[in-house]
Design an enzyme around this catalytic site. Structure first.
Site, short mmCIF file in Angstrom:
data_model
loop_
_atom_site.label_atom_id
_atom_site.label_comp_id
_atom_site.label_asym_id
_atom_site.label_seq_id
_atom_site.Cartn_x
_atom_site.Cartn_y
_atom_site.Cartn_z
N TRP A 200 20.13 12.78 5.24
CA TRP A 200 18.72 12.82 5.62
C TRP A 200 18.63 13.27 7.09
O TRP A 200 19.40 12.80 7.94
CB TRP A 200 18.08 11.44 5.45
CG TRP A 200 16.69 11.44 6.00
CD1 TRP A 200 15.55 11.80 5.34
CD2 TRP A 200 16.29 11.12 7.35
NE1 TRP A 200 14.48 11.74 6.19
CE2 TRP A 200 14.89 11.32 7.43
CE3 TRP A 200 16.97 10.70 8.49
CZ2 TRP A 200 14.17 11.11 8.60
CZ3 TRP A 200 16.24 10.50 9.65
CH2 TRP A 200 14.85 10.69 9.70
N ASP A 367 -1.42 13.61 4.03
CA ASP A 367 -0.12 13.15 3.51
C ASP A 367 -0.26 11.75 2.90
O ASP A 367 -1.36 11.31 2.53
CB ASP A 367 0.91 13.20 4.65
CG ASP A 367 2.34 13.44 4.17
OD1 ASP A 367 2.97 12.45 3.75
OD2 ASP A 367 2.81 14.58 4.20
N ASP A 368 0.83 11.05 2.82
CA ASP A 368 0.94 9.73 2.21
C ASP A 368 -0.13 8.77 2.76
O ASP A 368 -0.44 8.81 3.95
CB ASP A 368 2.34 9.20 2.56
CG ASP A 368 2.76 8.04 1.71
OD1 ASP A 368 1.93 7.54 0.96
OD2 ASP A 368 3.94 7.65 1.82
N ARG A 444 13.24 2.32 -0.13
CA ARG A 444 11.92 2.32 0.51
C ARG A 444 10.92 1.49 -0.32
O ARG A 444 9.77 1.88 -0.49
CB ARG A 444 11.42 3.76 0.63
CG ARG A 444 10.48 4.00 1.78
CD ARG A 444 9.78 5.36 1.62
NE ARG A 444 9.02 5.67 2.81
CZ ARG A 444 8.04 6.56 2.85
NH1 ARG A 444 7.70 7.21 1.77
NH2 ARG A 444 7.40 6.78 3.94
N ASP A 479 6.40 14.83 -3.23
CA ASP A 479 7.50 14.17 -2.54
C ASP A 479 8.35 13.36 -3.52
O ASP A 479 7.95 13.11 -4.67
CB ASP A 479 6.90 13.24 -1.47
CG ASP A 479 7.82 13.01 -0.28
OD1 ASP A 479 9.01 13.29 -0.40
OD2 ASP A 479 7.31 12.53 0.76
N ASN A 481 11.03 10.14 -2.63
CA ASN A 481 11.64 9.51 -1.46
C ASN A 481 12.77 8.52 -1.73
O ASN A 481 13.05 7.67 -0.89
CB ASN A 481 10.57 8.82 -0.63
CG ASN A 481 9.79 9.83 0.19
OD1 ASN A 481 10.36 10.55 0.98
ND2 ASN A 481 8.49 9.89 -0.03
N CYS A 527 9.37 18.36 -1.90
CA CYS A 527 9.86 17.58 -0.77
C CYS A 527 10.65 16.40 -1.33
O CYS A 527 10.34 15.91 -2.41
CB CYS A 527 8.64 17.08 0.02
SG CYS A 527 9.03 15.94 1.36
N ASP A 549 12.81 16.27 7.30
CA ASP A 549 11.96 15.39 8.10
C ASP A 549 12.29 15.52 9.57
O ASP A 549 11.54 15.04 10.42
CB ASP A 549 12.19 13.93 7.68
CG ASP A 549 11.28 13.54 6.52
OD1 ASP A 549 10.38 14.33 6.17
OD2 ASP A 549 11.49 12.46 5.95
#
Ligand code: DGJ
Length: 733
Positions: A200, A367-368, A444, A479, A481, A527, A549
């Site tokens: 990452w 975004d988020d 996460r 995305d 994640n 993403c 990122d």
């Protein structure tokens, strides 16, 4: 271009102006590999490359011929357990528990054009004249299985694509335990191997290693192609480098678990295996069932890595990316993530949007944090409805306001995941990958939805369809994640557990396919915590990918340099962000941040309201500049000049498709005291043509390519400092 079959020697020769690929039917009916490389004479026979010799500790095919051994014969798609002791391309378990097979040549077909791979992304042709395809059929009589090996050669590109397909013809149920996309036995191992590795925040760093006897591999068992290893391998012959020598590139069009292997034998021959990772993979085939492997794209270059990359770039840009956005210039976007993370409401969003519109941003991306109860990363994923507390006028109201400002509107989603604190999870706790009797890991605070399950697929599809059908959304950032763990599903039978990872990917493609066909005007950007799923398969659906990122300009030099080995500039999302940089705390000049981000699909990711008027003015100019020249950056031919992995400076160049306009970028990563003169050998110019450099001096292409362009130290407006850069324009006169 042609595909030739010579009945007498049973040789197949695929060739165009640049490349030859040759194999034959061996005396036992299996396929033997003869040659892959620069084009050689299609009228000659190459059977001399089948070496037959008696050796000790060797298994021979029959007592009649003690020189024919699969161990010492280069093969096309080697099987397991019958005398070839290197890793096989596939493995089939039959009812009696054996894993032996003997696929013999049965038939072949040559057709114009390139067939699609049902359910899988692949490169394509716009007209049948662009390529020719050979399909070889082989049969294993004992298990009654058909194996098809398909090869496509492009007419005007040094590109051959391959995939395999198994079909069960008989009544017996067989288990496919391994099914790679390709195996290639090269005549020697005089190569270095290059792959793109990292983690990452430092994805796709270039790694070059000498080949040694033994097996070397890159792989992912993470459920995504991964930040750690990209599904790409290149072999550089001898001293080949960026500009000289033979290079073979292999790129797997797949987004899930994969393995790429190079096995050098004690006889210094190299076997390349590439495809879906066989670990935790199995696929049941009953009568009439078939299994198709993903496609692998093989590129040959005799002018170094740059030659290989340029072939990948044009192929992926023109014949992998699809839909309206293939040929459209990409908008300059501003994404609110680094400015706000989860901490926003309609007022903050509109304030930032107003600032964005005033500097010339074309696409505003939220975004988020806009949906469910998403105030942190602990909740909300799975509930794709707007959070009215944050956005009282809903998405519709917000989008209207953004559109009124003259910008298009983009939205972030992460549809493959769920938080336990979500309505979706509360209703369907059994929809995530997990084993009911074992611990379930989180990443996460989120869990992977089992997309392989039809009910899960339908739910996610309906939610996304509703979102897109009922709102004027122009862009989606998709995305992902976390990597997958505990890939088990109580909703599937014990026999289906080994199919889950691949079925997940197939349904992911199905979902992308449905949404991109139903909403063809929407630009999709993929993403995965940055560049954790930057692969060719994603580009088939989403023409651009958030590269990393890590948006620090200096770190980005390595990331973008490595990414450019395979992927075109238009596919790389590249943004200017604030300083000190959020990932590495580095302070770099605004000009350098833009000079790096121009080499991609350009945008910003910062809070404009915290900037000075001078900075905003500079940004307005940067955006105007990029709009003028984005066709050069997004469609031009890109060449790497100096590597950040080998030097304290980095340089690269892009020339427009017609060769009339271009830019050279020179980045000073670290200043050296009393430094020498820097000279850049430009590439890709016409020797006789005259080029104006930086709107002032004229030089011939021959001078710029052979004597070089001297970097003017005085041109650095920031003076002698680390992290400064120059963007030099080239105009053909
Ligand atoms: C990871 C992405 O790479 C970021 O750009 C941002 O979208 C966050 N996820 C949001 O959670």
């Amino acid at each position: 271009m042609s595909i030739k079959f010579k009945p007498k020697t049973k040789e197949f020769h695929l060739y165009n102006q640049e490349v030859s690929y040759i194999f034959c039917v061996l005396s036992n009916g299996q396929l033997g590999h003869l040659y892959y490389g620069k084009r050689i004479n299609p009228d000659e026979s190459y059977l001399q490359f089948i070496e037959g010799e008696y050796r000790s500790l060797t298994s021979f095919v029959s007592e009649e011929n003690s020189t024919f051994s699969l161990q010492h014969t280069r093969q096309e798609y080697p099987s397991f357990g019958t005398g070839d002791y290197a890793d096989a391309a596939f493995m089939i378990k039959t009812k009696d528990g054996s894993r032996l097979s003997d696929f013999k040549f049965y038939d072949f077909k040559i057709q114009k054009g390139k067939p699609t791979l049902e359910g899988l992304p692949s490169t394509y042709v716009d007209s049948d004249e662009e390529a020719e395809t050979l399909t070889i059929q082989l049969r294993d009589d004992y298990s009654q299985t058909l194996l098809e090996l398909t090869y496509t050669i492009y007419e005007n590109r040094p590109v051959i694509t391959r995939h395999a397909r198994f079909e069960q013809l008989g009544d017996e149920v067989i288990v496919l335990e391994k099914a790679l996309s390709m195996s290639l036995d090269l005549l020697d191992s005089d190569f270095k191997c290059l792959h793109l590795d990292g983690a990452w925040g430092r994805e796709r760093h270039v790694n070059v290693l000498p080949l040694k006897q033994g097996c070397h591999s890159i792989y992912s068992l993470k459920g995504a192609s991964s930040a750690e290893h990209n599904p790409f391998l290149a072999l550089l012959r001898g001293s080949a480098n960026e500009n000289f020598g033979e290079v073979f590139g292999f790129s797997l069009v797949y987004s899930g678990n994969f393995i790429g292997q190079i096995d050098v034998s004690p006889y210094d021959e190299a076997r390349i295996n590439f495809g879906i990772h066989p670990e935790n993979f199995e696929w049941l085939l009953s009568k009439g069932d078939s299994f198709m492997t993903p496609e692998v794209v093989m590129v040959y270059s005799d002018c170094g890595l740059n030659g290989m990359s340029q072939t990948f770039h044009s192929l992926f840009r023109q014949r992998l990316v699809r839909g309206k956005w293939r040929d459209r210039l990409r908008p300059v976007l501003l994404n609110n993530w680094e400015a706000m993370t989860f901490d926003f409401d309609e007022k903050r969003i509109l304030t930032l949007a107003k600032e964005a519109a005033s500097v010339g941003i074309e696409l505003f991306v939220m975004d988020d944090g806009w949906f469910g109860k998403r105030n942190s990363d602990r909740s909300g994923l799975g509930d794709w409805t707007v959070n009215h507390e944050k956005l009282p006028h809903g998405l519709t109201g917000l989008i209207e306001s953004i559109h009124e400002m003259g910008m298009s509107f983009g939205l972030w989603i992460e549809p493959e995941m769920v938080n336990k604190d979500s309505d979706l999870y509360r209703e369907h706790p059994d929809w995530i990958f997990h084993h009911p009797e074992r611990n379930t890991s989180h990443g996460r605070f989120q869990y992977t939805l089992n997309l392989a399950n039809e009910a899960v697929y339908q739910n996610i599809y309906q939610q996304l369809h509703h979102l897109l059908a009922n709102h004027e959304i122009d862009y989606i950032k998709w995305d992902m994640n976390r990597y997958m763990s505990e890939v088990f599903s109580p909703l599937h039978s014990s026999q289906q557990q080994g199919e889950l990872s691949h079925r997940y990917i197939l349904n992911l493609y199905r979902l992308y396919d449905a949404l991109t066909s139903e909403f063809p005007n929407v630009l999709f950007e993929s993403c995965s915590s940055g560049g954790g799923r930057f692969d060719p398969a994603m580009l088939y659906y989403a023409p651009q990918t958030w590269t990393s990122d890590n948006s620090d300009a200096i770190e980005r030099l390595k990331i973008q340099y490595g990414t450019s080995m395979v992927y075109p500039l238009s596919s790389m999302g590249c943004h200017v962000s604030e300083v000190p940089n959020q990932q590495v705390q580095r302070i770099t000049p605004l000009s350098t941040r833009a000079n790096v981000a121009y080499f991609g699909s350009f945008g910003y990711e910062l809070d404009l309201s915290t900037l000075s008027n001078d900075e905003k003015k500079a940004i307005t100019n940067q955006i105007a500049f990029y709009k003028n020249y984005r066709h050069v950056f997004q469609r031009g031919e890109f060449t790497r000049l100096i590597s950040p992995f080998e030097s304290k400076v980095t340089a690269w160049q892009v020339m427009s498709e017609d060769g009339n306009q271009g830019f050279v970028a020179f980045y000073r990563t670290m200043v050296t005291s009393n430094e020498g003169r820097q000279r850049l050998m430009l590439q890709n110019l016409q020797p006789e043509a005259i080029y104006k450099i930086n709107h002032s001096k004229n030089y011939s292409g021959a001078t710029l390519m052979n004597a070089g362009l001297v970097i003017d130290k005085e041109a650095f407006v920031e003076g002698l400092r680390d992290f400064t850069s120059l963007l030099i324009s080239i105009e053909k006169q």
